[in-house]
Design a protein around this motif. Structure first.
Motif, mmCIF file in Angstrom:
data_model
loop_
_atom_site.group_PDB
_atom_site.id
_atom_site.type_symbol
_atom_site.label_atom_id
_atom_site.label_comp_id
_atom_site.label_asym_id
_atom_site.label_seq_id
_atom_site.Cartn_x
_atom_site.Cartn_y
_atom_site.Cartn_z
ATOM 1 N N VAL A 49 0.845 -1.204 0.000
ATOM 2 C CA VAL A 49 0.000 0.000 0.000
ATOM 3 C C VAL A 49 0.878 1.251 0.000
ATOM 4 N N TYR A 50 1.895 1.264 0.858
ATOM 5 C CA TYR A 50 2.816 2.401 0.910
ATOM 6 C C TYR A 50 3.627 2.505 -0.384
ATOM 7 N N TYR A 51 4.057 1.373 -0.890
ATOM 8 C CA TYR A 51 4.817 1.338 -2.142
ATOM 9 C C TYR A 51 3.993 1.913 -3.288
ATOM 10 N N ASN A 52 2.755 1.454 -3.402
ATOM 11 C CA ASN A 52 1.884 1.948 -4.470
ATOM 12 C C ASN A 52 1.621 3.439 -4.330
ATOM 13 N N GLN A 53 1.414 3.917 -3.107
ATOM 14 C CA GLN A 53 1.188 5.345 -2.914
ATOM 15 C C GLN A 53 2.416 6.146 -3.344
ATOM 16 N N GLY A 54 3.587 5.624 -3.060
ATOM 17 C CA GLY A 54 4.814 6.269 -3.524
ATOM 18 C C GLY A 54 4.869 6.339 -5.040
ATOM 19 N N LEU A 55 4.440 5.268 -5.705
ATOM 20 C CA LEU A 55 4.392 5.270 -7.169
ATOM 21 C C LEU A 55 3.400 6.309 -7.683
ATOM 22 N N TYR A 56 2.223 6.389 -7.038
ATOM 23 C CA TYR A 56 1.218 7.366 -7.466
ATOM 24 C C TYR A 56 1.730 8.783 -7.277
ATOM 25 N N ASP A 57 2.414 9.029 -6.170
ATOM 26 C CA ASP A 57 2.980 10.359 -5.920
ATOM 27 C C ASP A 57 4.034 10.708 -6.962
ATOM 28 N N ALA A 58 4.902 9.742 -7.284
ATOM 29 C CA ALA A 58 5.931 9.968 -8.303
ATOM 30 C C ALA A 58 5.295 10.208 -9.667
#
Length: 82
Positions: A49-58
């Motif tokens: 979940v945190y990893y995906n949010q980081g991808l969305y932010d990037a």
């Protein structure tokens, strides 16, 4: 996605943070083994979940930059009579 892996130094630092949190906020002592076990659980069950949010932010940052570049290109276009 492959599993989330931390270096030994990172894992040690995160374990210390978990131990401090449990002591300060929950008034409970968390042993080294239990803290490592809890960290592994968080990484496995919630890390994506945190990893995906980081991808969305990037991706949002990248989209903003692409829009800026597109706008800059539009601004330097030369007028034509065609």
């Amino acid at each position: 996605m492959s599993s989330i892996k931390f270096s030994n130094a990172q894992k040690d630092g995160l374990v210390v943070k978990l131990q401090r949190y449990f002591e300060a906020e929950l008034d409970q002592e968390l042993g080294q083994f239990d803290a490592e076990f809890l960290l592994d659980f968080f990484a496995k069950e919630m890390g994506a979940v945190y990893y995906n949010q980081g991808l969305y932010d990037a991706q949002a940052i990248l989209n903003d930059k692409v829009t800026d570049i597109s706008d800059a290109i539009y601004e330097i276009e030369k007028p034509t009579d065609i």
